[in-house]
Design a protein around this motif. Sequence first.
Motif, short mmCIF file in Angstrom:
data_model
loop_
_atom_site.label_atom_id
_atom_site.label_comp_id
_atom_site.label_asym_id
_atom_site.label_seq_id
_atom_site.Cartn_x
_atom_site.Cartn_y
_atom_site.Cartn_z
N VAL A 76 57.12 39.03 60.29
CA VAL A 76 57.92 38.11 59.49
C VAL A 76 57.06 36.90 59.16
CG1 VAL A 76 60.02 36.69 59.42
CG2 VAL A 76 60.02 38.89 60.64
N ASP A 77 56.75 36.71 57.90
CA ASP A 77 55.91 35.59 57.44
C ASP A 77 56.84 34.51 56.90
OD1 ASP A 77 54.06 33.87 56.24
OD2 ASP A 77 52.74 35.52 55.66
N THR A 78 56.90 33.37 57.60
CA THR A 78 57.90 32.36 57.27
C THR A 78 57.43 31.30 56.27
OG1 THR A 78 57.30 31.10 59.25
CG2 THR A 78 59.14 32.64 59.44
N HIS A 79 56.21 31.45 55.73
CA HIS A 79 55.79 30.50 54.69
C HIS A 79 54.51 30.97 54.03
CE1 HIS A 79 55.16 26.80 52.48
NE2 HIS A 79 53.95 26.70 53.01
N GLN A 316 63.29 22.56 71.57
CA GLN A 316 64.16 23.68 71.20
C GLN A 316 64.39 23.73 69.69
OE1 GLN A 316 65.80 26.30 73.50
NE2 GLN A 316 63.75 25.65 74.10
N VAL A 317 63.27 23.71 68.96
CA VAL A 317 63.31 23.84 67.50
C VAL A 317 62.88 25.26 67.14
CG1 VAL A 317 62.27 23.06 65.33
CG2 VAL A 317 62.89 21.38 67.11
N LYS A 318 63.64 25.92 66.31
CA LYS A 318 63.30 27.28 65.89
C LYS A 318 61.98 27.28 65.11
CE LYS A 318 67.13 27.80 63.66
NZ LYS A 318 68.27 28.34 62.87
N MET A 319 61.16 28.29 65.35
CA MET A 319 59.85 28.33 64.73
C MET A 319 59.44 29.75 64.40
SD MET A 319 56.39 28.97 65.29
CE MET A 319 55.94 28.81 67.01
N GLY A 320 58.80 29.93 63.25
CA GLY A 320 58.17 31.18 62.88
C GLY A 320 56.73 30.92 62.46
N ILE A 321 55.97 32.00 62.28
CA ILE A 321 54.57 31.91 61.87
C ILE A 321 54.47 32.11 60.36
CG2 ILE A 321 52.27 32.91 62.11
CD1 ILE A 321 53.13 31.63 64.67
N GLY A 322 53.65 31.27 59.71
CA GLY A 322 53.39 31.43 58.28
C GLY A 322 51.91 31.59 58.02
N THR A 336 46.16 35.66 61.98
CA THR A 336 46.86 34.39 62.05
C THR A 336 47.26 34.06 63.48
OG1 THR A 336 47.68 34.71 59.78
CG2 THR A 336 48.83 33.10 61.14
N LEU A 337 47.70 35.06 64.23
CA LEU A 337 48.04 34.84 65.64
C LEU A 337 46.80 34.47 66.45
CD1 LEU A 337 50.60 37.72 66.33
CD2 LEU A 337 51.07 35.31 65.82
N HIS A 359 56.83 35.34 68.16
CA HIS A 359 56.90 34.42 67.02
C HIS A 359 56.72 35.15 65.70
CE1 HIS A 359 57.16 31.02 69.63
NE2 HIS A 359 55.92 31.09 70.07
N ALA A 360 55.92 36.21 65.71
CA ALA A 360 55.65 36.95 64.47
C ALA A 360 56.73 37.96 64.12
CB ALA A 360 54.31 37.67 64.60
N THR A 361 57.68 38.18 65.05
CA THR A 361 58.71 39.19 64.81
C THR A 361 60.10 38.59 65.00
OG1 THR A 361 58.44 40.00 67.11
CG2 THR A 361 57.18 41.12 65.38
N LEU A 362 60.66 38.69 66.18
CA LEU A 362 62.03 38.23 66.41
C LEU A 362 62.15 36.71 66.28
CD1 LEU A 362 64.92 39.04 67.13
CD2 LEU A 362 64.31 38.83 69.54
N GLY A 363 61.14 35.96 66.73
CA GLY A 363 61.18 34.51 66.58
C GLY A 363 61.20 34.09 65.13
N GLY A 364 60.37 34.75 64.31
CA GLY A 364 60.39 34.47 62.88
C GLY A 364 61.70 34.84 62.24
N ALA A 365 62.26 35.98 62.67
CA ALA A 365 63.57 36.38 62.16
C ALA A 365 64.63 35.34 62.51
CB ALA A 365 63.97 37.74 62.74
#
Length: 442
Positions: A76-79, A316-322, A336-337, A359-365
């Motif tokens: 999941v690419d968040t940006h 506790q801020v939601k975060m994904g990888i871009g 990127t990881l 972060h690259a999967t469920l966290g990004g989701a």
Amino acid sequence: MVEYHCAVRGSFFDIAAVAESPQDIARQARFLEDGLLFIADGRVTALMRWEEGQPLLTQPDGWVDLRGKLIVPGFVDTHLHYPQTEMIGAFGEQLLEWLTTYTFPVESQYGNAGHAAQMSTFFLNQLLSNGTTTALVFGTVHPESVDALFAAAAQQNMRLIAGKVMMDRNAPDYLTETAEQSYQQTRELILRWHNRQRLGYAITPRFAPTSSPALLEAVQRLREEFPDTWLHTHLSENTQEIEWVKSLWPEHENYLDVYHHYGLTGKRSVFAHAIHLQEAEWDCLHHSDSAVAFCPTSNLFLGSGLFRLQTCWQKQVKMGIGTDVGAGTTFSMLRTLGEAYKIGQLQSYRLCASEAFYHATLGGARALCLDEKIGNFAVGKEADFVVLDPAVTPLQQLRSARCNDIYERLFMLMTLGDDRNIDQTWINGACAWRRDALEVAA
């Protein structure tokens, strides 16, 4: 009996549930050395050990054999910015100069529908060939850029969120618009594309310096009219940028407060970068249930700074990888990881492999409010996943042979891996990209 139209055998790794801490991730990690995934109508119906699943097969040989491969949820690419694909690796500037020198001239081409369509196809192929199955994407100010991208994603039945850039000042005349024009064009795009197939619309003001108060009021109107859309913009990427925001918006307490004042924080709001945040900004992100996108390769390439992953957990801020292509220098989530790990090292934070893949999967989701649909192999989730060949180079083969467990194998992949390790990418229960087809075509 398990209902299925397709069954896939291989090794599987995922994080079974949303985590509130790195320790939660370790507890929720799941690895099946020899597993069987059942899929029906594009969704997961079961994942179990081969010994358990084999008796449930209606035909003894009715399964896809991916033994020797490691299967993980789709990345999941968040940006990222699809128009900047053609300027990736542009040399030698920090953020504001980079925008003027490279970004704006390239983006001027996307009013041409033919060019936008050609680059959309190329861009989506780059995502799939790197194992990315969901992305949150910037277009340009031109509606044609978004129409082309959504049309191409719809052909793949891909889960994609994107939006037209909204920008009415501090940019070249050929890329600026009025606030009302931006509102009308964005509204038309939302009505045309939002919630069509697996597509979602992100209202996309570029960032505060290119937004007048009238434009952010227009964004606020759209958010109120279409509350299930996303909000996608930039925040605190560069120290010069922050000073510029202070000079343009002196009445606001901080950078994030500009967006918060117009009601643009909250669920489905994703702020890219968030490097140089004040304590109050972290607290606002948490209390508003907003999310941030950590873009390690871009932050290093432009010299912007080091994202504080430990603070993100503490607050506790939601975060994904871009990947943040094109300031980011790769579409590869694996690479990127690897850069994210190095940023952690510079701050005495140990980013272990299970956390990185979370972060690259469920966290990004979760950052995109899609964790009920994608991100792991839970029953009912959409069957988006990537098939990794864990050792495609002599060096990887040597290192892989010396790995003692799945976590060492994952860490090897995120430090030595790249697009060559992507064997297949599956979208909605069907193979959408495979390396052997590419090799045959070559």
